[in-house]
Design a protein around this motif. Sequence first.
Motif, PDB file in Angstrom:
ATOM      1  N   MET A   1       0.843  -1.196   0.000  1.00  0.00           N
ATOM      2  CA  MET A   1       0.000   0.000   0.000  1.00  0.00           C
ATOM      3  C   MET A   1       0.878   1.245   0.000  1.00  0.00           C
ATOM      4  N   ILE A   2       0.529   2.236  -0.831  1.00  0.00           N
ATOM      5  CA  ILE A   2       1.236   3.517  -0.895  1.00  0.00           C
ATOM      6  C   ILE A   2       0.200   4.636  -0.842  1.00  0.00           C
ATOM      7  N   GLU A   3       0.437   5.621   0.010  1.00  0.00           N
ATOM      8  CA  GLU A   3      -0.436   6.796   0.063  1.00  0.00           C
ATOM      9  C   GLU A   3       0.230   7.950  -0.677  1.00  0.00           C
ATOM     10  N   LEU A   4      -0.488   8.493  -1.640  1.00  0.00           N
ATOM     11  CA  LEU A   4       0.002   9.603  -2.447  1.00  0.00           C
ATOM     12  C   LEU A   4      -0.773  10.861  -2.096  1.00  0.00           C
ATOM     13  N   PHE A   5      -0.087  11.852  -1.561  1.00  0.00           N
ATOM     14  CA  PHE A   5      -0.703  13.136  -1.215  1.00  0.00           C
ATOM     15  C   PHE A   5      -0.470  14.103  -2.382  1.00  0.00           C
ATOM     16  N   PHE A   6      -1.493  14.293  -3.203  1.00  0.00           N
ATOM     17  CA  PHE A   6      -1.388  15.254  -4.302  1.00  0.00           C
ATOM     18  C   PHE A   6      -1.745  16.637  -3.757  1.00  0.00           C
ATOM     19  N   ILE A   7      -0.770  17.544  -3.798  1.00  0.00           N
ATOM     20  CA  ILE A   7      -0.938  18.873  -3.200  1.00  0.00           C
ATOM     21  C   ILE A   7      -0.833  19.922  -4.300  1.00  0.00           C
ATOM     22  N   ARG A   8      -1.892  20.690  -4.474  1.00  0.00           N
ATOM     23  CA  ARG A   8      -1.854  21.753  -5.473  1.00  0.00           C
ATOM     24  C   ARG A   8      -0.993  22.901  -4.956  1.00  0.00           C
ATOM     25  N   HIS A   9      -0.327  23.572  -5.862  1.00  0.00           N
ATOM     26  CA  HIS A   9       0.521  24.704  -5.488  1.00  0.00           C
ATOM     27  C   HIS A   9      -0.299  25.835  -4.865  1.00  0.00           C
ATOM     28  N   GLY A  10       0.395  26.738  -4.173  1.00  0.00           N
ATOM     29  CA  GLY A  10      -0.253  27.921  -3.624  1.00  0.00           C
ATOM     30  C   GLY A  10      -0.669  28.882  -4.724  1.00  0.00           C
ATOM     31  N   GLN A  11      -1.393  29.921  -4.326  1.00  0.00           N
ATOM     32  CA  GLN A  11      -1.867  30.902  -5.306  1.00  0.00           C
ATOM     33  C   GLN A  11      -0.704  31.437  -6.131  1.00  0.00           C
ATOM     34  N   ALA A  12      -0.861  31.374  -7.444  1.00  0.00           N
ATOM     35  CA  ALA A  12       0.161  31.879  -8.353  1.00  0.00           C
ATOM     36  C   ALA A  12      -0.127  33.348  -8.667  1.00  0.00           C
ATOM     37  N   SER A  13       0.667  33.905  -9.584  1.00  0.00           N
ATOM     38  CA  SER A  13       0.598  35.350  -9.846  1.00  0.00           C
ATOM     39  C   SER A  13      -0.205  35.646 -11.102  1.00  0.00           C
ATOM     40  N   PHE A  14      -1.436  35.127 -11.149  1.00  0.00           N
ATOM     41  CA  PHE A  14      -2.313  35.424 -12.282  1.00  0.00           C
ATOM     42  C   PHE A  14      -2.621  36.919 -12.313  1.00  0.00           C
ATOM     43  N   GLY A  15      -2.573  37.496 -13.515  1.00  0.00           N
ATOM     44  CA  GLY A  15      -2.791  38.931 -13.660  1.00  0.00           C
ATOM     45  C   GLY A  15      -1.511  39.731 -13.598  1.00  0.00           C
ATOM     46  N   GLN A  16      -0.398  39.054 -13.361  1.00  0.00           N
ATOM     47  CA  GLN A  16       0.914  39.692 -13.353  1.00  0.00           C
ATOM     48  C   GLN A  16       1.672  39.255 -14.617  1.00  0.00           C
ATOM     49  N   PRO A  17       2.743  39.986 -14.976  1.00  0.00           N
ATOM     50  CA  PRO A  17       3.467  39.626 -16.208  1.00  0.00           C
ATOM     51  C   PRO A  17       3.977  38.188 -16.226  1.00  0.00           C
ATOM     52  N   ALA A  18       4.379  37.644 -15.080  1.00  0.00           N
ATOM     53  CA  ALA A  18       4.871  36.264 -15.009  1.00  0.00           C
ATOM     54  C   ALA A  18       3.985  35.479 -14.042  1.00  0.00           C
ATOM     55  N   TYR A  19       3.271  34.508 -14.570  1.00  0.00           N
ATOM     56  CA  TYR A  19       2.313  33.756 -13.762  1.00  0.00           C
ATOM     57  C   TYR A  19       2.991  32.786 -12.807  1.00  0.00           C
ATOM     58  N   ASP A  20       4.090  32.175 -13.236  1.00  0.00           N
ATOM     59  CA  ASP A  20       4.659  31.034 -12.526  1.00  0.00           C
ATOM     60  C   ASP A  20       5.520  31.434 -11.324  1.00  0.00           C
ATOM     61  N   ARG A  21       4.913  32.036 -10.357  1.00  0.00           N
ATOM     62  CA  ARG A  21       5.546  32.261  -9.053  1.00  0.00           C
ATOM     63  C   ARG A  21       4.427  32.493  -8.047  1.00  0.00           C
ATOM     64  N   LEU A  22       4.694  32.152  -6.794  1.00  0.00           N
ATOM     65  CA  LEU A  22       3.672  32.331  -5.766  1.00  0.00           C
ATOM     66  C   LEU A  22       3.438  33.804  -5.490  1.00  0.00           C
ATOM     67  N   SER A  23       2.178  34.150  -5.265  1.00  0.00           N
ATOM     68  CA  SER A  23       1.846  35.479  -4.755  1.00  0.00           C
ATOM     69  C   SER A  23       2.139  35.493  -3.256  1.00  0.00           C
ATOM     70  N   SER A  24       1.992  36.642  -2.630  1.00  0.00           N
ATOM     71  CA  SER A  24       2.191  36.702  -1.173  1.00  0.00           C
ATOM     72  C   SER A  24       1.179  35.817  -0.456  1.00  0.00           C
ATOM     73  N   ILE A  25      -0.056  35.738  -0.999  1.00  0.00           N
ATOM     74  CA  ILE A  25      -1.061  34.844  -0.408  1.00  0.00           C
ATOM     75  C   ILE A  25      -0.644  33.390  -0.617  1.00  0.00           C
ATOM     76  N   GLY A  26      -0.112  33.079  -1.782  1.00  0.00           N
ATOM     77  CA  GLY A  26       0.348  31.719  -2.042  1.00  0.00           C
ATOM     78  C   GLY A  26       1.446  31.289  -1.080  1.00  0.00           C
ATOM     79  N   GLU A  27       2.336  32.198  -0.749  1.00  0.00           N
ATOM     80  CA  GLU A  27       3.389  31.884   0.218  1.00  0.00           C
ATOM     81  C   GLU A  27       2.797  31.613   1.594  1.00  0.00           C
ATOM     82  N   ARG A  28       1.814  32.418   1.996  1.00  0.00           N
ATOM     83  CA  ARG A  28       1.153  32.195   3.289  1.00  0.00           C
ATOM     84  C   ARG A  28       0.433  30.853   3.303  1.00  0.00           C
ATOM     85  N   GLN A  29      -0.233  30.518   2.202  1.00  0.00           N
ATOM     86  CA  GLN A  29      -0.930  29.231   2.123  1.00  0.00           C
ATOM     87  C   GLN A  29       0.047  28.075   2.328  1.00  0.00           C
ATOM     88  N   ALA A  30       1.220  28.180   1.717  1.00  0.00           N
ATOM     89  CA  ALA A  30       2.222  27.116   1.848  1.00  0.00           C
ATOM     90  C   ALA A  30       2.734  27.017   3.284  1.00  0.00           C
TER      91      ALA A  30
END
Length: 234
Positions: A1-30
Motif C-alpha cells: 500500500m502507498i499513500e500519495l498526497f497530491f498537493i496543489r501549489h499555492g496561489q500563483a501570480s495570475f494577472g501579473q506579467p509572469a504567472y509562474d511564481r507564488l503570490s504573497s497569499i500563495g506563500e502564506r498558504q504554503a
Amino acid sequence: MIELFFIRHGQASFGQPAYDRLSSIGERQAVFLGRHFHNNGARFDAVYSGALRRQIQTATIAMQQMNGDGPHHIHVDADFNEFDNSDRMMNRLHTVIQEDPLLAGQMKDIHTHPSAIARIFEIAEKAEMVPPDENERNRLARQFRARIGSAIENLIQKVGDNKKVAVFTSGGPTAVALRQTLETSREQTIRLGWELRNTSITVLRWDQQRLWLVLFNCVAHLEAQNDPQLITYI
C-alpha cells in the motif's frame, strides 16, 4: 500500500506579467500547509514536485515549516508539471486583460471565485489561445494523461511498498490522477479540476494494483485561519 498526497501549489501570480511564481497569499498558504503537517505529526517517506517554480516554491516552504532545519529533500520531476500550454496561456492573458478595461474589472476578484478556471478558459477561447481544432485538443489531452499516468507509475515503482509520498503539483495533474482513480468522463474530470483549491490536499491510495480515493480537495489548514481571502482557486 502507498499513500500519495497530491498537493496543489499555492496561489500563483495570475494577472501579473509572469504567472509562474507564488503570490504573497500563495506563500502564506504554503506556510499554513507545512504547519498543518507538522502539528499533525505527518511524515513523508519521499517528497516530489513538478519542475514549475510555483510547485517547487510551495514544496520548499511547506517542508521548511514541517521539518524546520531538518532534511527536506525534494525530488523534482517535470512529468508532474501542469498541461504544457497552460502557463503560456496564462502569461498571454495578462496582456489581453490589461488591454480590456471590462475584463480587468471582472478579474478583480477572480482568485477567490469558484469558477475562476472556467472563466479564464472562456476568455482564452475568445482570445483564440486554445487550439480551435477538436482533434488537436484531444491529441494534446491524451499526451497529458499519458505523461501523468507514467509519472505516477514510475513513482510507485521507485518508492516501494508501505510508503507515504507528497506530490506538489497542479490542478491538471491532480484531476488526471482522479480520472484514473474514479474512471470519470472528460467533462467530469475537467469539472473536478476546476474545483481544486490552492494548497488543497487530495489523497490517493495505491492498493490491490489500483488507485483509491481517500481525501479530496482538503484545505482544513486554510479554513482554520478564518480568513476567506486564503481560499483561492488560481
